[in-house]
Structure formats: C-alpha cells, structure tokens
Design an enzyme around this catalytic site. Structure first.
Site, PDB file in Angstrom:
ATOM      1  N   ASP A  13       0.935  -1.298  -0.012  1.00 36.06           N
ATOM      2  CA  ASP A  13      -0.160  -0.095  -0.001  1.00 36.06           C
ATOM      3  C   ASP A  13       0.990   1.338  -0.047  1.00 36.06           C
ATOM      4  OD1 ASP A  13      -2.380  -1.493   0.274  1.00 36.06           O
ATOM      5  OD2 ASP A  13      -1.758  -1.800   2.382  1.00 36.06           O
ATOM      6  N   LYS A  16       2.312   2.124  -5.135  1.00 29.84           N
ATOM      7  CA  LYS A  16       2.995   1.739  -6.127  1.00 29.84           C
ATOM      8  C   LYS A  16       2.317   2.002  -7.349  1.00 29.84           C
ATOM      9  CE  LYS A  16       3.222  -2.464  -4.414  1.00 29.84           C
ATOM     10  NZ  LYS A  16       2.784  -2.307  -3.147  1.00 29.84           N
ATOM     11  N   GLY A  40      -4.146  -3.642  -4.666  1.00 30.65           N
ATOM     12  CA  GLY A  40      -4.967  -2.901  -5.390  1.00 30.65           C
ATOM     13  C   GLY A  40      -4.197  -1.633  -5.635  1.00 30.65           C
ATOM     14  N   HIS A  41      -4.360  -1.269  -6.737  1.00 27.20           N
ATOM     15  CA  HIS A  41      -3.607   0.144  -7.173  1.00 27.20           C
ATOM     16  C   HIS A  41      -4.520   1.313  -7.563  1.00 27.20           C
ATOM     17  CE1 HIS A  41       0.372  -2.137  -8.487  1.00 27.20           C
ATOM     18  NE2 HIS A  41       0.114  -2.174  -6.988  1.00 27.20           N
ATOM     19  N   GLN A 226       1.914  -6.072  -3.167  1.00 26.85           N
ATOM     20  CA  GLN A 226       2.516  -5.974  -1.844  1.00 26.85           C
ATOM     21  C   GLN A 226       3.829  -5.198  -1.527  1.00 26.85           C
ATOM     22  OE1 GLN A 226       1.191  -9.432  -2.940  1.00 26.85           O
ATOM     23  NE2 GLN A 226      -0.651  -8.579  -2.691  1.00 26.85           N
ATOM     24  N   ARG A 305     -10.676  -1.874   4.234  1.00 21.11           N
ATOM     25  CA  ARG A 305     -10.321  -1.965   5.399  1.00 21.11           C
ATOM     26  C   ARG A 305      -9.414  -0.531   5.629  1.00 21.11           C
ATOM     27  NH1 ARG A 305      -7.725  -7.627   6.424  1.00 21.11           N
ATOM     28  NH2 ARG A 305      -7.045  -7.007   4.527  1.00 21.11           N
TER      29      ARG A 305
END
Length: 431
Positions: A13, A16, A40-41, A226, A305
C-alpha cells in the site's frame, strides 16, 4: 534500453500504482510478476479515481503500452474479465494485443476462496483479503494447481477440478465447511470453461514475449505487488503473503534472467501503514494515527479496510534496501505529514539490551523489540503545487534528506499529492 523493477519497501500500500503509472510514460512494456487480486492500485487521473487489481496500472496510458501478467501470478479469471470490461468501458485496452496473460499463471477457483474465508473465521487468522490467494499458491507448490492454459483444454480442466475438490474435501470439513456438491462442481466447470473461451485471445507465453521485447530494445517496467515485509521468505512470517514480493521475484515470476534488470526502485510512504494482522512496532493508536489515516485516505483499495498507521520505520527500510538491492527510493504521500508539529522516525531497535539497525523479523523478537526514535520538525505549508525539491519547506527537505541518509539510498521521486502531476521527479531510472 532500461528494465526497471518497482517494489514496495514496506508492508504494501505504498502508492505503487501512482509511481508505476508515472514511470510507464517512459516504458514500452509493464509486467506484473506476482500476487493476485489481493493487490489494489489506486490512481487519480484527470481528477478521476481508478483502481486496478490484476492488470498493471500502466494500462491507463492507453494504446501501445503492452501489459503482461506473468506466470508467477495467481489469477481469478472472473475478476480479470471484470477488470478488462471496466477498462474497456473507459476506452482503454482497445487493442487486445496490448494485454498478454501468462498461460502458466495459476488459477484461483471458488474452493480456494472458501478455504481462505473459513481459515479467517477461526483461530490464527492472518487478516487476508479472503480472495483465495494463499490456497491457490498452496496448490501450486503442491503440484496440483490448475493453470490459465488449462482453461482452454476442457477434458484436462475437468479432471483437475474433480481431483482437487476430492483432495480438499477433508480440509473444508475440518475447517467447519461443506465441500461443493456435485451439481455445484459441474456448474463451476462450465462457468470457468466459459471464462477460458473469453480469455483465450489474451493467453500466451509471457516469458517469451518479455524476452523478445528485451531483445528488441524495449523499455520494461516490472511491477511488484504488496511489499518487502510481506515476502513469504524474508518478511514478518507468518503474517505475510504467499509469494515473493522482492525484486528477485521479478526474475522468477516474469521468467527473465537477473542480468536483464537495470535498476530497482523501492516505494515507501513518508510514514508507515499496514493492513491485517501482524506486528507493527511504530503503529500509532492515538489522534495522530487517526489523522494520518484520514489525511492519507488510508483505506484498502481492495477491501476498504482501514489501514493501521504509524511513524516511518527506517530500520525496516534498510532491510528493504538490502533484500532488494535498491538503487533509490520513491517517497510517496509526503503531503500527508503537513500540519504535524513534530515528526518521529524509527532509526533502529533495542532488543534485550542490544542495538539493531534493521527490523527484527522473528515474531517473538519483534514483540519485545523497542523502537528507537529520532524527532524532526514538521511543516504546515501546502506542497501540492511544488515541482522542484528546493521549493519544498525547509523542514520537509530536511526530512527527506534524513531519510536518504538513514536508509543509505537517494530519493528518485517525491509524491506531494494523489494526482499524477503532483510529483517531484529527481531522477528518472529510464534515462
């Protein structure tokens, strides 16, 4: 020709997506080499938020930028098709030749997600996204996985699914669930063979495609998923992902030799965040932590989250520099620190009376280790319009230089806002 690996230097997170998007302007091919849809980007382009999960964020640059999903990935074909459709609706991926999906990447199937969810409901939950990533990698390493290319071979696919469901039935029952019934299994087989028909146009030998592009002198950008501290071999095990998140993973996941790589850039936030369970020594459980979460919009792009927030851990960054062979850091979200009177940086640890200059990785050691902090002055000036390093507030410049000095590598890029243009480019690895 330049072939650059972009990796997360923290717990993921790190931003990237934006950095890959920026560097893609100078690349011809963007390769995702590991992980699955648990990554997720999030990018902001022309004021609009776009989230990619499987396809490299370089796809946003449009026609002519080839995107490759490497064999080291685990892919949910339903999720991939949904992402392709969404991108096409935005006018992207107009040319199907711009997307190559490795036919030896492994599949995520419904029973992988079932096992993942059941484990997260019991003791020892790791805080996964419940996307089936771990169980799919387990099947791969046990040599009973099913690969993307198998979707185009109906008889083989059917045989493999039936065999796997039979093998995992005791595990599902042990975890308190019910294995899929025969009718459900048959429906899954038909459904996924349908996905195979729709994805066949994209499937290919991704390693050979990358090799040929390298030979042609194309610029290649390898995009990690990641972060370093979630690496299955070198991270805070067992609170890690199930694949290699390091720069070395680009070679095995994409299928290229290490001599192919020109440089490795590590991405790090100006503070630290983590999602899910696991140790986080610099975590802030106070108003400052909540302030960072809100100012930085620290909510998972995949799950929504809230991320755990804390001070920057340079001892962890040193570990990332060593494990990845980083040439430079891309520092993101510097703007989020605006308004803090004092900013703390973890410069090392004390463990049983011994000074450590890197993050200890054993879970018990990490639980006992005490962060050693250094305090710097904050700043209160808006930096979103700054495009030259020397125009940053003096305290912000000092903060960046101190990070460079402590981590042992220079900053090549500084992000001062979520937008593509809100960036200070200090050195371009493609030039």
């Amino acid at each position: 020709m330049a072939n650059v690996v972009i990796v997360g230097a923290q717990w993921g997170d790190e931003g990237k997506g934006k950095v890959v998007d920026l560097y893609t302007e100078f690349a011809d091919v963007v390769v995702r080499y590991g992980g699955g849809a648990n990554a997720g980007h999030t990018l902001v382009v022309d004021g609009k938020k776009v989230v990619t999960h499987l396809i490299p964020s370089g796809v946003l640059h449009g026609r002519g930028k080839k995107c490759v999903l490497g064999n080291g990935m685990v892919i949910d074909p339903k999720a991939l098709l949904g992402e392709i459709e969404e991108l096409k609706e935005r006018g992207l991926l107009a040319d199907d030749r711009d997307l190559i999906v490795g036919d030896r990447a492994h599949l995520i199937l419904p029973y992988h997600r079932q096992i993942d969810a059941l484990r997260e409901e019991g003791k020892g939950a790791l805080g996964t996204t419940k996307r089936g990533i771990g169980p799919a990698y387990e099947a791969k390493m046990a040599r009973r996985g099913i690969r993307m290319g198998d979707l185009t071979r109906p008889a083989r696919f059917r045989e493999l699914v039936l065999r796997n469901v039979d093998e995992i039935a005791p595990i599902v029952r042990h975890l308190g669930g019910e294995p899929p019934a025969p009718a459900e299994i048959e429906a899954t087989i038909v459904e996924y063979l349908g996905y195979g028909e729709r994805l066949a146009r994209y499937l290919g030998d991704s390693s050979r495609v990358i090799h040929d592009d390298v030979k042609r002198g194309q610029h290649i950008l390898f995009e990690g998923a990641q972060g370093t501290l979630l690496d299955v071999d070198h991270g805070t095990y067992p609170y890690v992902t199930s694949s290699s998140t390091l720069a070395g993973g680009a070679c095995s996941g994409a299928g290229v030799g290490p001599t192919t790589i020109s440089a490795v850039i590590g991405i790090a936030k100006a503070y630290s965040t983590r999602v899910g369970a696991g140790p986080f020594p610099t975590e802030l459980h106070d108003e400052t932590g909540q302030r960072l979460r809100e100012a930085g919009a620290e909510y998972g792009a995949t799950t929504g989250r809230p991320r755990r927030c804390g001070w920057l851990d340079v001892a962890a960054l040193r570990l990332a520099v060593r494990l990845n062979g980083l040439a430079a850091l891309a520092l993101t979200k510097l703007d989020v620190l605006r308004g803090l009177k004092k900013i703390r940086v973890c410069v090392g640890y004390q463990l049983d009376g011994k000074a450590l200059d890197e993050l200890p990785l054993d879970i018990d050691d990490l639980a006992r280790a005490e962060p050693v902090y250094e305090e710097l002055e904050g700043w209160d000036r808006d930096t979103s319009q700054v495009r030259d390093f020397d125009e940053l507030p003096p305290a912000a410049r000092k903060y960046v230089r101190r990070i460079e000095n402590l981590a042992g590598v220079p900053a090549s890029l500084i992000s001062v806002g979520p937008g593509r243009a809100e960036t200070i480019m200090l050195k371009n690895p493609f030039r």
